[in-house]
Design a protein around this motif. Structure first.
Motif, PDB file in Angstrom:
ATOM      1  N   MET A   1      82.620  13.101 125.348  1.00 29.34           N
ATOM      2  CA  MET A   1      81.688  12.069 125.808  1.00 29.34           C
ATOM      3  C   MET A   1      81.620  10.910 124.817  1.00 29.34           C
ATOM      4  O   MET A   1      81.596   9.733 125.208  1.00 29.34           O
ATOM      5  CB  MET A   1      80.303  12.678 125.997  1.00 29.34           C
ATOM      6  N   ALA A   2      81.611  11.229 123.518  1.00 25.16           N
ATOM      7  CA  ALA A   2      81.564  10.171 122.499  1.00 25.16           C
ATOM      8  C   ALA A   2      82.850   9.359 122.500  1.00 25.16           C
ATOM      9  O   ALA A   2      82.816   8.126 122.387  1.00 25.16           O
ATOM     10  CB  ALA A   2      81.319  10.784 121.122  1.00 25.16           C
ATOM     11  N   PHE A   3      83.988  10.023 122.625  1.00 27.83           N
ATOM     12  CA  PHE A   3      85.267   9.312 122.652  1.00 27.83           C
ATOM     13  C   PHE A   3      85.339   8.372 123.843  1.00 27.83           C
ATOM     14  O   PHE A   3      85.916   7.280 123.756  1.00 27.83           O
ATOM     15  CB  PHE A   3      86.429  10.308 122.705  1.00 27.83           C
ATOM     16  N   ARG A   4      84.753   8.788 124.948  1.00 28.77           N
ATOM     17  CA  ARG A   4      84.740   7.921 126.135  1.00 28.77           C
ATOM     18  C   ARG A   4      83.900   6.667 125.875  1.00 28.77           C
ATOM     19  O   ARG A   4      84.296   5.556 126.239  1.00 28.77           O
ATOM     20  CB  ARG A   4      84.187   8.698 127.328  1.00 28.77           C
ATOM     21  N   ASP A   5      82.756   6.836 125.222  1.00 25.51           N
ATOM     22  CA  ASP A   5      81.910   5.676 124.904  1.00 25.51           C
ATOM     23  C   ASP A   5      82.582   4.762 123.886  1.00 25.51           C
ATOM     24  O   ASP A   5      82.515   3.530 124.000  1.00 25.51           O
ATOM     25  CB  ASP A   5      80.565   6.150 124.361  1.00 25.51           C
ATOM     26  N   ILE A   6      83.226   5.351 122.886  1.00 22.64           N
ATOM     27  CA  ILE A   6      83.931   4.554 121.877  1.00 22.64           C
ATOM     28  C   ILE A   6      85.061   3.765 122.524  1.00 22.64           C
ATOM     29  O   ILE A   6      85.264   2.585 122.228  1.00 22.64           O
ATOM     30  CB  ILE A   6      84.465   5.462 120.758  1.00 22.64           C
ATOM     31  N   SER A   7      85.789   4.403 123.410  1.00 24.01           N
ATOM     32  CA  SER A   7      86.883   3.712 124.100  1.00 24.01           C
ATOM     33  C   SER A   7      86.358   2.553 124.942  1.00 24.01           C
ATOM     34  O   SER A   7      86.974   1.482 124.989  1.00 24.01           O
ATOM     35  CB  SER A   7      87.649   4.711 124.981  1.00 24.01           C
ATOM     36  N   ARG A   8      85.212   2.750 125.587  1.00 20.27           N
ATOM     37  CA  ARG A   8      84.634   1.678 126.413  1.00 20.27           C
ATOM     38  C   ARG A   8      84.232   0.488 125.547  1.00 20.27           C
ATOM     39  O   ARG A   8      84.510  -0.669 125.897  1.00 20.27           O
ATOM     40  CB  ARG A   8      83.423   2.214 127.172  1.00 20.27           C
ATOM     41  N   VAL A   9      83.589   0.751 124.404  1.00 13.01           N
ATOM     42  CA  VAL A   9      83.154  -0.339 123.524  1.00 13.01           C
ATOM     43  C   VAL A   9      84.361  -1.085 122.960  1.00 13.01           C
ATOM     44  O   VAL A   9      84.401  -2.321 122.966  1.00 13.01           O
ATOM     45  CB  VAL A   9      82.273   0.211 122.393  1.00 13.01           C
ATOM     46  N   CYS A  10      85.353  -0.346 122.485  1.00 19.33           N
ATOM     47  CA  CYS A  10      86.543  -0.992 121.900  1.00 19.33           C
ATOM     48  C   CYS A  10      87.311  -1.794 122.943  1.00 19.33           C
ATOM     49  O   CYS A  10      87.835  -2.877 122.650  1.00 19.33           O
ATOM     50  CB  CYS A  10      87.450   0.065 121.267  1.00 19.33           C
ATOM     51  N   SER A  11      87.373  -1.272 124.159  1.00 17.19           N
ATOM     52  CA  SER A  11      88.063  -1.999 125.227  1.00 17.19           C
ATOM     53  C   SER A  11      87.315  -3.275 125.588  1.00 17.19           C
ATOM     54  O   SER A  11      87.927  -4.323 125.810  1.00 17.19           O
ATOM     55  CB  SER A  11      88.218  -1.098 126.448  1.00 17.19           C
TER      56      SER A  11
ATOM     57  N   GLN B   1      90.549   5.314 114.728  1.00 20.31           N
ATOM     58  CA  GLN B   1      89.818   5.521 113.487  1.00 20.31           C
ATOM     59  C   GLN B   1      88.347   5.819 113.761  1.00 20.31           C
ATOM     60  O   GLN B   1      87.740   6.671 113.102  1.00 20.31           O
ATOM     61  CB  GLN B   1      89.953   4.290 112.589  1.00 20.31           C
ATOM     62  N   ALA B   2      87.769   5.137 114.743  1.00 18.43           N
ATOM     63  CA  ALA B   2      86.376   5.408 115.101  1.00 18.43           C
ATOM     64  C   ALA B   2      86.216   6.831 115.626  1.00 18.43           C
ATOM     65  O   ALA B   2      85.216   7.506 115.331  1.00 18.43           O
ATOM     66  CB  ALA B   2      85.903   4.391 116.149  1.00 18.43           C
ATOM     67  N   ASN B   3      87.196   7.313 116.394  1.00 16.25           N
ATOM     68  CA  ASN B   3      87.144   8.705 116.863  1.00 16.25           C
ATOM     69  C   ASN B   3      87.157   9.685 115.699  1.00 16.25           C
ATOM     70  O   ASN B   3      86.436  10.690 115.698  1.00 16.25           O
ATOM     71  CB  ASN B   3      88.327   8.987 117.789  1.00 16.25           C
ATOM     72  N   GLU B   4      87.980   9.408 114.703  1.00 17.98           N
ATOM     73  CA  GLU B   4      88.048  10.298 113.541  1.00 17.98           C
ATOM     74  C   GLU B   4      86.737  10.287 112.760  1.00 17.98           C
ATOM     75  O   GLU B   4      86.264  11.345 112.318  1.00 17.98           O
ATOM     76  CB  GLU B   4      89.209   9.882 112.635  1.00 17.98           C
ATOM     77  N   TYR B   5      86.163   9.105 112.591  1.00 22.95           N
ATOM     78  CA  TYR B   5      84.878   9.023 111.874  1.00 22.95           C
ATOM     79  C   TYR B   5      83.804   9.799 112.622  1.00 22.95           C
ATOM     80  O   TYR B   5      82.971  10.480 111.995  1.00 22.95           O
ATOM     81  CB  TYR B   5      84.466   7.571 111.688  1.00 22.95           C
ATOM     82  N   TYR B   6      83.799   9.714 113.940  1.00 23.76           N
ATOM     83  CA  TYR B   6      82.790  10.436 114.703  1.00 23.76           C
ATOM     84  C   TYR B   6      83.005  11.944 114.574  1.00 23.76           C
ATOM     85  O   TYR B   6      82.033  12.700 114.397  1.00 23.76           O
ATOM     86  CB  TYR B   6      82.830  10.021 116.173  1.00 23.76           C
ATOM     87  N   ARG B   7      84.253  12.383 114.672  1.00 27.73           N
ATOM     88  CA  ARG B   7      84.532  13.812 114.566  1.00 27.73           C
ATOM     89  C   ARG B   7      84.128  14.344 113.197  1.00 27.73           C
ATOM     90  O   ARG B   7      83.475  15.390 113.078  1.00 27.73           O
ATOM     91  CB  ARG B   7      86.024  14.037 114.815  1.00 27.73           C
ATOM     92  N   ASP B   8      84.491  13.627 112.125  1.00 22.57           N
ATOM     93  CA  ASP B   8      84.117  14.054 110.776  1.00 22.57           C
ATOM     94  C   ASP B   8      82.605  13.993 110.579  1.00 22.57           C
ATOM     95  O   ASP B   8      82.021  14.857 109.925  1.00 22.57           O
ATOM     96  CB  ASP B   8      84.813  13.180 109.737  1.00 22.57           C
TER      97      ASP B   8
END
Length: 369
Positions: free
Chosen positions: A140-150, A161-168
């Motif tokens: 769900m977070a990756f989907r939101d990050i992808s929407r914002v970046c797009s 990189q944002a996905n990695e920061y969120y996962r960590d």
């Protein structure tokens, strides 16, 4: 006549070669299938219809076998015809190394003709045994990050990189687990933009995540940097040290209507005011925020345009609204660099005459709009 493929390995294994043994067994099956005789015409000329799975006699059209197993490769290739060899890509979606199960988990869903009670029971049983609860949060977070970046037209490196920061952060930072999802997404996108060399301001990101407050984004950003110990890793890009006013000038100046010539002159002046890389670091304004320096340069260019051509230029209020800084902050910095501006403008190529500089900056009333 037989139409099965010729293969020298069908003559039998020689020298105990295992590969030839497998090939020989495969060709025996092919020979048995294609060398049989048609029951109607007695011919041994067959063709295989891969779409229907039928083995058809060429002479009379009798279907000798049905539901034949397709022994060809199971993937499809869309590669260029000029490329040699088959495309070994298999079917299915790509794996995601950021998820515990690689993104290959099973999902049970209902459909037409499926017993709803049975489907519901299976889904409930799977949910009880499913241990990838964090993966659902990540997806769900990756989907939101992808929407914002797009929406912000950011490159894929920022999104990854944002996905990695969120996962960590989900594993190591309490702020990611306890704060609102929208503010966390905005914070990791802001952090990724800065670290990958595509800096954006808090207000720029908040425009695409309106549910988050700027204060919350800033607090979560600081918490993630501290919890992930990014500064201790030696690769952290701080605002003052690594981000240059040039990163913001073209975007901000285009928004308020400056010409391309004004943008180029402002970028040159920015590199004189704050040299990039190893250079002068003894001036007191070098510790100021790059966004504040960019806003001050834009205000200087606006006053020079009024003095030289008396043309309509953005006001201080318009510039501060775009940059997201207070008017008094810009004026304070202008007061500090004002004695050095004539020499720095000349060093930047002399895009303004001394008369225009004196007319624009010679009085103490630099706040006039």
């Amino acid at each position: 006549m037989s139409s099965y493929p010729n293969d020298n390995s069908s003559k039998g294994p020689q020298g105990g070669d295992k590969q030839q043994q497998h090939g020989s067994a495969f060709n025996v099956a092919l020979r048995l299938k294609y060398e049989q005789r048609c029951e109607d015409c007695g011919e041994s000329d067959f063709v295989e219809d891969h779409a229907c799975g039928d083995l058809i006699c060429r002479s009379c059209g009798r279907v000798a076998e049905s539901h034949v197993i397709d022994e060809r490769s199971e993937w499809r290739t869309f590669s260029d015809k000029d490329k040699e060899g088959a495309d070994p890509n298999r079917v299915g979606g790509p794996t995601n190394a950021l998820l515990k199960d690689g993104g290959l988990s099973t999902m049970i869903s209902g459909g037409k003709g499926v017993d709803k009670g049975l489907a519901s029971n299976l889904q409930r049983m799977q949910a009880r045994t499913d241990t990838s609860g964090d993966d659902k949060t990540l997806v769900m977070a990756f989907r939101d990050i992808s929407r914002v970046c797009s929406s912000m037209k950011l490159p894929d490196v920022v999104r990854h990189q944002a996905n990695e920061y969120y996962r960590d952060g989900l594993e190591k930072s309490k702020a990611v687990k306890t704060r609102a999802q929208s503010a966390v997404v905005a914070a990791v996108v802001f952090l990724a933009c800065r670290q990958m060399g595509y800096p954006r301001t808090f207000k720029e990101i908040r425009a695409y995540v309106p549910q988050a407050r700027v204060k919350d984004i800033g607090r979560i950003y600081k918490a993630i940097v501290a919890d992930l110990k990014l500064k201790e890793q030696g690769e952290f890009r701080s605002e003052v040290v690594s981000i240059h006013p040039e990163n913001f000038l073209r975007r901000f100046m285009s928004t308020v209507g400056f010409s391309n010539a004004d943008m180029m002159a402002a970028i040159t002046l920015a590199n004189v005011i704050k040299p990039q890389g190893e250079g002068q670091v003894d001036q007191k304004w070098h510790g100021k925020s790059p966004i504040t320096i960019a806003g001050t340069i834009m205000w200087v260019m606006s006053m020079l345009n009024k003095a030289s051509a008396d043309k309509k230029s953005p006001t201080l209020q318009d510039i501060c609204a775009v940059c997201g800084v207070a008017e008094q902050t810009v004026l304070n910095l202008l007061k500090e660099i004002k004695p050095f501006l004539p020499s720095m403008i000349q060093e930047a190529g002399g895009f303004a005459t001394s008369e225009d500089i004196t007319k624009a900056l010679g009085t103490d009333d630099v706040t006039k709009t």
